[in-house]
Design a protein around this motif. Sequence first.
Motif, PDB file in Angstrom:
ATOM      1  N   LYS A 236       9.982 -12.490 -21.727  1.00 48.17           N
ATOM      2  CA  LYS A 236       9.735 -13.501 -20.694  1.00 48.17           C
ATOM      3  C   LYS A 236      10.204 -13.008 -19.324  1.00 48.17           C
ATOM      4  CE  LYS A 236      11.424 -17.199 -18.321  1.00 48.17           C
ATOM      5  NZ  LYS A 236      12.542 -16.967 -17.429  1.00 48.17           N
TER       6      LYS A 236
ATOM      7  N   GLU B  37       8.022 -12.024 -16.057  1.00 50.07           N
ATOM      8  CA  GLU B  37       8.263 -12.757 -14.811  1.00 50.07           C
ATOM      9  C   GLU B  37       8.486 -11.803 -13.637  1.00 50.07           C
ATOM     10  OE1 GLU B  37      10.519 -16.526 -15.450  1.00 50.07           O
ATOM     11  OE2 GLU B  37      11.794 -15.660 -13.900  1.00 50.07           O
TER      12      GLU B  37
ATOM     13  N   ASP C 174      17.193 -21.349 -17.884  1.00 53.28           N
ATOM     14  CA  ASP C 174      15.984 -21.854 -17.228  1.00 53.28           C
ATOM     15  C   ASP C 174      15.053 -22.569 -18.205  1.00 53.28           C
ATOM     16  OD1 ASP C 174      15.249 -19.669 -18.643  1.00 53.28           O
ATOM     17  OD2 ASP C 174      14.143 -18.686 -17.036  1.00 53.28           O
ATOM     18  N   PHE C 175      15.555 -22.857 -19.404  1.00 53.26           N
ATOM     19  CA  PHE C 175      14.747 -23.601 -20.374  1.00 53.26           C
ATOM     20  C   PHE C 175      15.723 -24.419 -21.226  1.00 53.26           C
ATOM     21  CE2 PHE C 175      12.099 -24.041 -24.260  1.00 53.26           C
ATOM     22  CZ  PHE C 175      10.958 -24.541 -23.677  1.00 53.26           C
ATOM     23  N   PRO C 176      16.294 -25.480 -20.620  1.00 53.45           N
ATOM     24  CA  PRO C 176      17.363 -26.202 -21.315  1.00 53.45           C
ATOM     25  C   PRO C 176      16.871 -26.857 -22.601  1.00 53.45           C
ATOM     26  CG  PRO C 176      16.650 -27.402 -19.366  1.00 53.45           C
ATOM     27  CD  PRO C 176      15.993 -26.061 -19.302  1.00 53.45           C
ATOM     28  N   MET C 177      17.782 -26.961 -23.568  1.00 54.48           N
ATOM     29  CA  MET C 177      17.455 -27.714 -24.778  1.00 54.48           C
ATOM     30  C   MET C 177      17.347 -29.186 -24.396  1.00 54.48           C
ATOM     31  SD  MET C 177      19.992 -25.991 -27.552  1.00 54.48           S
ATOM     32  CE  MET C 177      20.210 -24.210 -27.608  1.00 54.48           C
TER      33      MET C 177
ATOM     34  N   ARG D 297       9.136 -23.101 -29.178  1.00 56.14           N
ATOM     35  CA  ARG D 297       8.650 -23.762 -27.970  1.00 56.14           C
ATOM     36  C   ARG D 297       8.777 -22.842 -26.749  1.00 56.14           C
ATOM     37  NH1 ARG D 297      10.201 -27.672 -25.380  1.00 56.14           N
ATOM     38  NH2 ARG D 297      12.336 -27.848 -26.150  1.00 56.14           N
TER      39      ARG D 297
ATOM     40  N   ASP E   6       5.907 -20.457 -26.823  1.00 58.22           N
ATOM     41  CA  ASP E   6       4.641 -21.090 -26.441  1.00 58.22           C
ATOM     42  C   ASP E   6       4.628 -21.457 -24.966  1.00 58.22           C
ATOM     43  OD1 ASP E   6       3.641 -20.869 -28.975  1.00 58.22           O
ATOM     44  OD2 ASP E   6       4.418 -22.820 -29.615  1.00 58.22           O
ATOM     45  N   HIS E   7       5.759 -22.001 -24.495  1.00 59.91           N
ATOM     46  CA  HIS E   7       5.830 -22.471 -23.111  1.00 59.91           C
ATOM     47  C   HIS E   7       5.547 -21.325 -22.137  1.00 59.91           C
ATOM     48  CE1 HIS E   7       7.261 -25.634 -20.304  1.00 59.91           C
ATOM     49  NE2 HIS E   7       7.630 -24.617 -19.547  1.00 59.91           N
ATOM     50  N   PHE E   8       6.130 -20.169 -22.413  1.00 60.51           N
ATOM     51  CA  PHE E   8       5.947 -19.036 -21.503  1.00 60.51           C
ATOM     52  C   PHE E   8       4.864 -18.076 -21.991  1.00 60.51           C
ATOM     53  CE2 PHE E   8      10.303 -20.500 -20.571  1.00 60.51           C
ATOM     54  CZ  PHE E   8      10.117 -20.806 -19.237  1.00 60.51           C
TER      55      PHE E   8
ATOM     56  N   TRP F  59      20.585 -13.543 -18.883  1.00 58.97           N
ATOM     57  CA  TRP F  59      21.032 -12.853 -17.672  1.00 58.97           C
ATOM     58  C   TRP F  59      21.034 -11.345 -17.871  1.00 58.97           C
ATOM     59  CZ3 TRP F  59      20.177 -15.345 -13.612  1.00 58.97           C
ATOM     60  CH2 TRP F  59      20.376 -16.723 -13.550  1.00 58.97           C
TER      61      TRP F  59
ATOM     62  N   ARG G 204      15.438  -6.489 -13.225  1.00 60.03           N
ATOM     63  CA  ARG G 204      15.637  -6.174 -11.793  1.00 60.03           C
ATOM     64  C   ARG G 204      16.002  -4.710 -11.608  1.00 60.03           C
ATOM     65  NH1 ARG G 204      17.431 -11.721  -8.904  1.00 60.03           N
ATOM     66  NH2 ARG G 204      15.902 -12.907 -10.080  1.00 60.03           N
TER      67      ARG G 204
ATOM     68  N   VAL H 255      27.739  -9.236 -14.592  1.00 60.93           N
ATOM     69  CA  VAL H 255      26.276  -9.230 -14.515  1.00 60.93           C
ATOM     70  C   VAL H 255      25.828  -9.767 -13.155  1.00 60.93           C
ATOM     71  CG1 VAL H 255      24.153 -10.174 -15.510  1.00 60.93           C
ATOM     72  CG2 VAL H 255      26.014  -9.475 -17.019  1.00 60.93           C
ATOM     73  N   GLU H 256      26.491 -10.829 -12.694  1.00 58.32           N
ATOM     74  CA  GLU H 256      26.133 -11.427 -11.399  1.00 58.32           C
ATOM     75  C   GLU H 256      26.282 -10.402 -10.278  1.00 58.32           C
ATOM     76  OE1 GLU H 256      26.939 -15.830  -9.939  1.00 58.32           O
ATOM     77  OE2 GLU H 256      28.690 -14.597  -9.509  1.00 58.32           O
TER      78      GLU H 256
ATOM     79  N   VAL I  37      23.406  -7.838 -10.626  1.00 61.30           N
ATOM     80  CA  VAL I  37      22.096  -8.355 -10.217  1.00 61.30           C
ATOM     81  C   VAL I  37      22.037  -8.484  -8.699  1.00 61.30           C
ATOM     82  CG1 VAL I  37      20.570 -10.362 -10.310  1.00 61.30           C
ATOM     83  CG2 VAL I  37      21.614  -9.516 -12.403  1.00 61.30           C
TER      84      VAL I  37
END
Lengths: 474, 270
Positions: free
Chosen positions: A44, A48, A92-95, A114, A117-119, A397, A404, A455-456, A459
């Motif tokens: 995903k 993106e 970015d895809f909360p339960m 889901r 399928d969503h993405f 992340w 990136r 990680v932050e 990135v």
Amino acid sequence: VSTSTDDARTDGGAPPTHGRRPVDDRGDTVCVIGAGAAGLTAVKNLKEHGFAVDCFERETAVGGAWNWRHDRSPVYASTYLISSRPFTEYPDFPMPDSWPDYPHHSQLLSYFERYADHFDLRQHIWFGTEVVRVEPADGERWDVTTRSTGGYGAERTRRYAAVVAANGHNWAPKVPAYEGIDEFRGTIIHASAYKDPAQLRRRRVLVVGAGNTGCDIAVEAAQQAAACWHSTRRGYWYAPKYVLGRPTDQVNDAALALRLPLRLRQWLFHRLLRLTVGDLTRYGLPKPDHKLYETHPIANSQLVYYVGHGAITPVPDVARFGHHRVELVNGTEVQPDLVVLATGYLPRFEFLAPEILGTDPNGRPTLYLNAFPPGHPTLAVVGLFQPDSGVFGIMHWQTVAVARWLRLRRAAPEAAAAFAREVQAGAGRRWNRATVKESTRHWFEVGHIDYLRGVERTVRSFDRGLAAALGNGA
Amino acid sequence: MSAQVRIMRTRDWTRPVPPVTREVLSVPPVTDEGRPPVLFVPGFGHGAWVFAEHWLGRVAERGFPAYAMSLRGHGASGAGTDATLRAYVHDVVQVAAALPRQAVLVGHGAGSLVVARAMARYPARAGVLVAPVLGGWTTLATALIRNPLGTLPALVGGPLRLSRRQLFSRELPVALARSYVRRLGAASATAQWQLLAHRPPEPPVGNPPVLVLGSPEDRVVPSDALARTARRYAGGAPLLFPGMGHDLMLDARWAEPIEAIVDWLAKLPR
């Protein structure tokens, strides 16, 4: 987009080959190995960021370890999350917020389905295809050889610009070499073969190992079995899943948000556990031999409760097996007819030569940020960590960082050199402020705060590098 | 220089927004050609019904699955007495993530601010900001000048009352305009304050294309504010629909803006 890797290609017009095998050149496409929690978010996020992606999955569905239908899935009927929803979900895809604090594994599987399928991820996944070999090719590219799962069909080799290994680390059982284990007349299973509490009913069960799985199985045995012994090598902290009426990890991170120093947090949580769980030695459990946060915590509210009801008998480590008995290191013995070895799993990367990941004889790779191997800028490992928190958010992340990184390398190769040096210098670094216990179980543990801050930072440095390069008209 | 990516979200982790029931209205597409679902997010005081009047049906006719939601405390959604902007954003992200495919988010009025913030949490297929009210003190000044009686109570924690003259053009029959105004509710006092003073939204995730549109005669959003928003989010000028009021989806000429939105959506790469 024209890339530096294009220029580095040395095929000179003739179709590429690896040895004598023909190679299907997939150009700038990135290969992802595995379509579980880590692989799906890799596909995903690469997509993106504008990458073409081929993903290979040995099973015929998504979900990896969380799909109970899969051969290698370690989940059992009563597997629930041990970290609460906000720490576990993809950010970015909360339960659904109607779900409980600690969802069941079947909900997790529906979540991954889901997400796929969503993405629209399934169109990128080759199901029923296992990766046999991943070998370096010219120009820092990779030749990935696949075949149908189970070894049928011809092998096929494709050439990729980069490879992301998301093959999981909870599928190859680790079984300690106990003396006399072959003489034992009872049944011995690894926890990976434990699926349903019916397997324990009316048996005399010895559960070995105090990981979260071992504790779950001991609690189920307490309710189902005729007798239950729980063998642990040392004393642990048993954190309840709720403290102060809220999920424990949410309370813990509220203390972290105040930026309290580690020692103060350790003291606070020692006090809190003392008040909620109490003195473990009173129950006959060994005193923890380490401070909190030094190992991956055990989240189990029920173990101590059943010990207090005599339904679980805590015993020390196993010394050797006999015909109908198991001797313990303190000289006593127990007589189980079923032994469940909840002794964990070993990470395995059979498709890669060990030197590529800098793997030592114990199977421990040397990586930067648990993801980037030094000297191989177009290879990354995702999901190889055990946090004191949920995993899917961290995987998200990680894959954002990988995407990136590949984007920066493509757009501004000169800006990428600095990070390559950082990978070289920082490989093998631990991302945990507390001293981590030495054990094959604990080496890839990360503190989620320390790790995500790392990680932050990474990135953001990629974003700055890209902005600078684009600003210079590159 | 846009804001940096933020990974540490301690507040979201330790203080999750409480769940609530959410009203979602939908119209299936006339022919399903695999187009992305379009989710409409109404502004403060408005409920999902404002889109159900005209826009949902038109979007569905043109082949897009159409959805409209009510933020908590609005329409038929659950109570949101002390709802924060963060709770509204949570509502939008929850509804978007529950849709079968990656969704286009369309925000109207202050719903645009909610959508702009939701786009920093959920990788929308695209974003559309209709007559966007992104807040700040100029929003308050405009409202005070245009509608002092409706705005003053909001300063002391009362509900913000929008007037017929602010929302609709003279072309809309007065009786209909009055009936629409009667159906309006109010956002929570907390969210009203946050509309004035809030941290700027984090950058959108997934780099979605953004369209900004509005009316030069909008009596809630001044033209220069609209142009600023378009520059910032869409990198260009807004689409303008002269002669319309703030509520473009209810005003007499509601068809023009929605046709323009769908034309733009139809051009997105598949």
